[in-house]
Design a protein around this motif. Sequence first.
Motif, PDB file in Angstrom:
ATOM      1  N   LEU A 128     -36.659  43.397 -93.809  1.00 34.42           N
ATOM      2  CA  LEU A 128     -36.644  42.476 -92.672  1.00 34.42           C
ATOM      3  C   LEU A 128     -35.208  42.035 -92.390  1.00 34.42           C
ATOM      4  O   LEU A 128     -34.413  41.834 -93.309  1.00 34.42           O
ATOM      5  N   ASP A 129     -34.885  41.878 -91.108  1.00 36.46           N
ATOM      6  CA  ASP A 129     -33.577  41.319 -90.786  1.00 36.46           C
ATOM      7  C   ASP A 129     -33.651  39.800 -91.006  1.00 36.46           C
ATOM      8  O   ASP A 129     -34.700  39.253 -91.347  1.00 36.46           O
ATOM      9  N   ALA A 130     -32.533  39.109 -90.829  1.00 35.92           N
ATOM     10  CA  ALA A 130     -32.461  37.679 -91.150  1.00 35.92           C
ATOM     11  C   ALA A 130     -33.479  36.853 -90.355  1.00 35.92           C
ATOM     12  O   ALA A 130     -34.159  35.980 -90.904  1.00 35.92           O
ATOM     13  N   GLU A 131     -33.620  37.133 -89.065  1.00 38.04           N
ATOM     14  CA  GLU A 131     -34.573  36.373 -88.246  1.00 38.04           C
ATOM     15  C   GLU A 131     -36.013  36.660 -88.669  1.00 38.04           C
ATOM     16  O   GLU A 131     -36.836  35.751 -88.769  1.00 38.04           O
ATOM     17  N   GLN A 132     -36.316  37.917 -88.925  1.00 40.31           N
ATOM     18  CA  GLN A 132     -37.658  38.270 -89.380  1.00 40.31           C
ATOM     19  C   GLN A 132     -37.956  37.614 -90.730  1.00 40.31           C
ATOM     20  O   GLN A 132     -39.071  37.139 -90.961  1.00 40.31           O
ATOM     21  N   GLN A 133     -36.975  37.569 -91.607  1.00 42.94           N
ATOM     22  CA  GLN A 133     -37.168  36.949 -92.924  1.00 42.94           C
ATOM     23  C   GLN A 133     -37.425  35.457 -92.783  1.00 42.94           C
ATOM     24  O   GLN A 133     -38.283  34.904 -93.474  1.00 42.94           O
ATOM     25  N   ARG A 134     -36.705  34.799 -91.891  1.00 44.89           N
ATOM     26  CA  ARG A 134     -36.939  33.367 -91.652  1.00 44.89           C
ATOM     27  C   ARG A 134     -38.357  33.145 -91.130  1.00 44.89           C
ATOM     28  O   ARG A 134     -39.044  32.213 -91.545  1.00 44.89           O
ATOM     29  N   THR A 135     -38.775  33.990 -90.203  1.00 45.32           N
ATOM     30  CA  THR A 135     -40.140  33.866 -89.664  1.00 45.32           C
ATOM     31  C   THR A 135     -41.171  34.109 -90.754  1.00 45.32           C
ATOM     32  O   THR A 135     -42.147  33.355 -90.876  1.00 45.32           O
ATOM     33  N   TYR A 136     -40.946  35.133 -91.562  1.00 45.79           N
ATOM     34  CA  TYR A 136     -41.853  35.430 -92.677  1.00 45.79           C
ATOM     35  C   TYR A 136     -41.914  34.229 -93.627  1.00 45.79           C
ATOM     36  O   TYR A 136     -43.005  33.791 -94.007  1.00 45.79           O
ATOM     37  N   ASP A 137     -40.761  33.690 -94.007  1.00 47.07           N
ATOM     38  CA  ASP A 137     -40.723  32.545 -94.924  1.00 47.07           C
ATOM     39  C   ASP A 137     -41.448  31.344 -94.333  1.00 47.07           C
ATOM     40  O   ASP A 137     -42.160  30.620 -95.047  1.00 47.07           O
ATOM     41  N   MET A 138     -41.282  31.122 -93.022  1.00 50.58           N
ATOM     42  CA  MET A 138     -41.951  30.015 -92.350  1.00 50.58           C
ATOM     43  C   MET A 138     -43.479  30.211 -92.401  1.00 50.58           C
ATOM     44  O   MET A 138     -44.232  29.268 -92.673  1.00 50.58           O
ATOM     45  N   LEU A 139     -43.947  31.431 -92.165  1.00 49.55           N
ATOM     46  CA  LEU A 139     -45.387  31.703 -92.182  1.00 49.55           C
ATOM     47  C   LEU A 139     -45.960  31.575 -93.586  1.00 49.55           C
ATOM     48  O   LEU A 139     -47.085  31.103 -93.766  1.00 49.55           O
ATOM     49  N   VAL A 140     -45.186  31.973 -94.592  1.00 48.05           N
ATOM     50  CA  VAL A 140     -45.632  31.802 -95.979  1.00 48.05           C
ATOM     51  C   VAL A 140     -45.715  30.321 -96.307  1.00 48.05           C
ATOM     52  O   VAL A 140     -46.709  29.843 -96.873  1.00 48.05           O
ATOM     53  N   ALA A 141     -44.680  29.561 -95.937  1.00 49.84           N
ATOM     54  CA  ALA A 141     -44.656  28.118 -96.214  1.00 49.84           C
ATOM     55  C   ALA A 141     -45.814  27.397 -95.516  1.00 49.84           C
ATOM     56  O   ALA A 141     -46.366  26.436 -96.055  1.00 49.84           O
ATOM     57  N   ALA A 142     -46.201  27.877 -94.340  1.00 48.71           N
ATOM     58  CA  ALA A 142     -47.304  27.260 -93.591  1.00 48.71           C
ATOM     59  C   ALA A 142     -48.670  27.703 -94.103  1.00 48.71           C
ATOM     60  O   ALA A 142     -49.691  27.178 -93.671  1.00 48.71           O
ATOM     61  N   GLY A 143     -48.682  28.680 -95.010  1.00 43.08           N
ATOM     62  CA  GLY A 143     -49.955  29.158 -95.547  1.00 43.08           C
ATOM     63  C   GLY A 143     -50.641  30.188 -94.671  1.00 43.08           C
ATOM     64  O   GLY A 143     -51.787  30.540 -94.909  1.00 43.08           O
ATOM     65  N   GLU A 175     -45.434  35.734-102.486  1.00 43.21           N
ATOM     66  CA  GLU A 175     -45.304  36.752-103.525  1.00 43.21           C
ATOM     67  C   GLU A 175     -46.088  36.349-104.762  1.00 43.21           C
ATOM     68  O   GLU A 175     -46.403  35.195-104.961  1.00 43.21           O
ATOM     69  N   GLY A 176     -46.353  37.324-105.604  1.00 46.09           N
ATOM     70  CA  GLY A 176     -46.973  37.033-106.896  1.00 46.09           C
ATOM     71  C   GLY A 176     -48.458  37.290-106.904  1.00 46.09           C
ATOM     72  O   GLY A 176     -49.058  37.652-105.889  1.00 46.09           O
ATOM     73  N   PRO A 177     -49.056  37.121-108.073  1.00 40.57           N
ATOM     74  CA  PRO A 177     -50.490  37.399-108.228  1.00 40.57           C
ATOM     75  C   PRO A 177     -51.336  36.418-107.434  1.00 40.57           C
ATOM     76  O   PRO A 177     -50.933  35.267-107.216  1.00 40.57           O
ATOM     77  N   GLY A 178     -52.489  36.873-107.025  1.00 42.22           N
ATOM     78  CA  GLY A 178     -53.411  36.019-106.287  1.00 42.22           C
ATOM     79  C   GLY A 178     -52.884  35.606-104.942  1.00 42.22           C
ATOM     80  O   GLY A 178     -53.052  34.473-104.528  1.00 42.22           O
ATOM     81  N   ARG A 179     -52.246  36.531-104.255  1.00 43.48           N
ATOM     82  CA  ARG A 179     -51.634  36.214-102.961  1.00 43.48           C
ATOM     83  C   ARG A 179     -52.707  35.983-101.909  1.00 43.48           C
ATOM     84  O   ARG A 179     -53.021  36.848-101.124  1.00 43.48           O
ATOM     85  N   ALA A 180     -53.264  34.826-101.901  1.00 45.30           N
ATOM     86  CA  ALA A 180     -54.255  34.492-100.876  1.00 45.30           C
ATOM     87  C   ALA A 180     -53.691  33.368-100.022  1.00 45.30           C
ATOM     88  O   ALA A 180     -53.092  32.445-100.553  1.00 45.30           O
ATOM     89  N   PRO A 181     -53.884  33.448 -98.712  1.00 45.23           N
ATOM     90  CA  PRO A 181     -53.414  32.344 -97.872  1.00 45.23           C
ATOM     91  C   PRO A 181     -54.049  31.042 -98.313  1.00 45.23           C
ATOM     92  O   PRO A 181     -55.191  31.009 -98.757  1.00 45.23           O
ATOM     93  N   SER A 182     -53.311  29.961 -98.198  1.00 47.63           N
ATOM     94  CA  SER A 182     -53.819  28.663 -98.649  1.00 47.63           C
ATOM     95  C   SER A 182     -54.771  28.024 -97.648  1.00 47.63           C
ATOM     96  O   SER A 182     -55.373  27.022 -97.932  1.00 47.63           O
TER      97      SER A 182
END
Length: 83
Positions: A55-70, A75-82
Motif C-alpha cells: 500500500l502507498d502512504a495514503e492507502q496505508q493511512r486509510t487501512y489503519d483508520m479502518l482497522v482502528a474503527a473496527g 493483524e494477528g490471530p483471530g482477525r475478526a472485525p470488532s
Amino acid sequence: MNQDNADALIPFTLDLTFDEARRRTEVMAALGPDWDPVAALQGEDEAYALLYSGLDAEQQRTYDMLVAAGVLPGEGPGRAPSH
C-alpha cells in the motif's frame, strides 16, 4: 385475531436436527478426504497479507483508520472485525 380463532390454531413445530446433520455430512463429503483445515486457514492468512501488501502512504493511512474503527480486522490471530 380474537381468542376464539387463537384457540382453533394447531401448534406447528419443525425439528431440523436430522436435516442439519445431513447437511453437515454433505459438506464434509464435498470437501473430500484430503481437505486440511489448517492449510486452508494458512492460505487465507497468506491471501489476506497479500491483499493489503504494497500500500502507498495514503492507502496505508486509510487501512489503519479502518482497522482502528473496527471495519477491517487487524493483524494477528483471530482477525475478526470488532463490530
